[in-house]
Write an enzyme that holds these catalytic residues in place. Structure first.
Site, PDB file in Angstrom:
ATOM      1  N   CYS A  28       0.830  -1.201   0.000  1.00 53.59           N
ATOM      2  CA  CYS A  28       0.000   0.000   0.000  1.00 53.59           C
ATOM      3  C   CYS A  28       0.870   1.259   0.000  1.00 53.59           C
ATOM      4  O   CYS A  28       1.695   1.445   0.894  1.00 53.59           O
ATOM      5  CB  CYS A  28      -0.922   0.016   1.214  1.00 53.59           C
TER       6      CYS A  28
ATOM      7  N   GLY B 185      -3.189  -3.920 -13.767  1.00 52.73           N
ATOM      8  CA  GLY B 185      -3.477  -3.698 -15.176  1.00 52.73           C
ATOM      9  C   GLY B 185      -4.296  -4.764 -15.859  1.00 52.73           C
ATOM     10  O   GLY B 185      -4.519  -4.686 -17.068  1.00 52.73           O
TER      11      GLY B 185
ATOM     12  N   LYS C 124       1.669  -9.499   0.015  1.00 50.05           N
ATOM     13  CA  LYS C 124       1.340  -8.721  -1.179  1.00 50.05           C
ATOM     14  C   LYS C 124       2.285  -7.533  -1.236  1.00 50.05           C
ATOM     15  O   LYS C 124       2.401  -6.770  -0.265  1.00 50.05           O
ATOM     16  CB  LYS C 124      -0.110  -8.241  -1.157  1.00 50.05           C
TER      17      LYS C 124
END
Length: 430
Positions: A155, A270, A195
């Site tokens: 993040c 994407g 992540k």
């Protein structure tokens, strides 16, 4: 619009984030070779246990070939309820929840951690930089039976990576991330994952990314990494710009598959439809994570996951039937947190993109804005706003999947960076 009766279990949650303390660091004057051997011995059993945990979860649910990204203020329990009504097999993630929030809200955990059993398979994402609180938060979360615990190292939000000093900033401290992942794994019975991005600011070379993956996996039982294929810029740009300005480098992701064959990697960034997700899987990706597209256009993205990704039969449900089920859920949960939360606006928010690019979509949103001012139930909201949508749209089932960009992964094999050479001395760092 008339609704038939349905039942849906209701026990539900939002998330919050608070700043954290500075990460704890270990002294640098340890004998690395001795410490390295100790770490390898101490983490071996954890790695074996984590492998068994992963096998148990995979045996219980289809593998995470497709997942919906954790998104702050978006992937709350309401969105996940809608997502699960559309797709039975997509893996769902919570919003990121700070470890401190879990610890400090111990007396009120249902509000933050509870979810209906229909939402399995589901992953809890936590963030933080205090090992004690990460351990406590993991223990407290065990009672809620998540299928995996994911640690946020991606993040770029200023309140997280800046003032909070966690999120993507932790990619600059892989040693701490390895410690945190060991702590999480030691305090849960489910698999763990990380992540992250492919880099931070000027620390964006492929070797630096590999150093991060190597160190975290060597110092902890972590075998699964979700890779957002952009670096993060911590120079004050917004999270939205951090999803657009840094270029996608899919070649980094596919090089990781080559250089770390014992690990699992999910690709993120994407990818906007199931056709593109399948293209990534055909190119060799272990799994695909989709973010904003799955939120803004849930029907056309999630509606094809079970059939096109997992090969399951189509549910045959129409939009109207999905909304009938969601209405029962929504009216059951209104006001359950107290102080009129959640309210109609909270519950309807994930539905606003349900008619993306369909006739009546613009009028539906205008009527929704007006209905928010008057309606006190989801049923009355739908009765007022759904008149904007033609019956043929409401009664349609999932049609053909949208065609994705054919060149998204074209020639990626031809631009892979040179292979990463693992060096034990790389584990000596501040």
């Amino acid at each position: 619009m008339k609704f038939s009766g349905y039942t849906l279990i209701s026990s539900f949650t939002p998330f919050h984030c608070i700043p954290l303390k500075k990460p704890r660091r270990l002294p640098l004057d340890i004998n690395f070779k001795t410490a390295s051997k100790i770490r390898r011995l101490s983490t071996y059993n954890q790695k074996q246990q984590n492998h068994c945990k992963a096998e148990m979860v995979v045996a219980k649910y289809p593998p995470p070939l497709f997942s919906v990204a954790p998104m702050m203020e978006w992937t709350d329990v309401h969105y996940r309820t809608l997502a699960r009504l559309i797709s039975k097999h997509a893996w769902l993630y919570t919003e990121m929840l700070a470890a401190e929030t879990i610890v400090y809200q111990e007396a009120n955990l249902d509000r933050f951690l509870a979810f209906p059993p229909e939402q399995h398979p589901i992953v809890l994402q936590i963030g933080g930089n205090n090992l004690d609180n990460i351990a406590k938060a993991t223990k407290l979360a065990n009672a809620y039976n998540y299928d995996e615990i994911n640690f946020n190292c991606g993040c770029p939000s200023p309140r997280v990576a800046g003032h909070g000093c966690f999120g993507v900033r932790l990619m600059l401290d892989p040693k701490f991330v390895g410690e945190a992942m060991s702590v999480i794994a030691a305090n849960t019975d489910v698999p763990v994952s990380v992540k992250c991005r492919i880099g931070v600011d000027d620390h964006d070379s492929y070797n630096e990314l590999c150093d991060f993956i190597y160190k975290v996996s060597a110092l902890s039982p972590t075998r699964h990494f979700i890779i957002h294929s952009r670096k993060a810029l911590l120079n004050g740009i917004s999270p939205a710009d951090n999803r657009k300005i840094p270029p996608l480098k899919y070649e980094y992701y596919f090089a990781l598959l080559r250089d770390f064959p014992d690990l699992k990697f999910t690709i993120n960034g994407g990818i906007n439809c199931v056709d593109e997700a399948n293209a990534a899987l055909k190119a060799g990706a272990h799994g695909v994570m989709v973010g904003r597209a799955a939120y803004h256009n849930p029907w056309n993205v999630l509606g094809h996951v079970d059939t096109a990704i997992y090969g399951a039969p189509a549910s045959g449900l129409t939009r109207r039937q999905i909304l009938e089920k969601y209405q029962v859920y929504g009216d059951a949960i209104l006001g359950t947190y107290g102080n009129d939360r959640p309210n109609v606006r909270d519950v309807i928010k994930p539905i606003l993109g349900f008619f993306y690019f369909e006739p009546g979509n613009s009028l539906w949103k205008r009527k929704a804005d007006a209905a928010f001012q008057r309606c006190k139930t989801v049923k009355s909201f739908f009765e007022e706003a759904l008149v904007a949508i033609p019956d043929r749209v409401l009664d349609s089932t999932i049609t053909e999947a949208p065609i994705g960009r054919e060149d998204l992964f074209a020639n990626v094999e031809g631009i892979l960076p040179p292979p990463y050479e693992t060096r034990e001395e790389e584990l000596v760092y501040a």
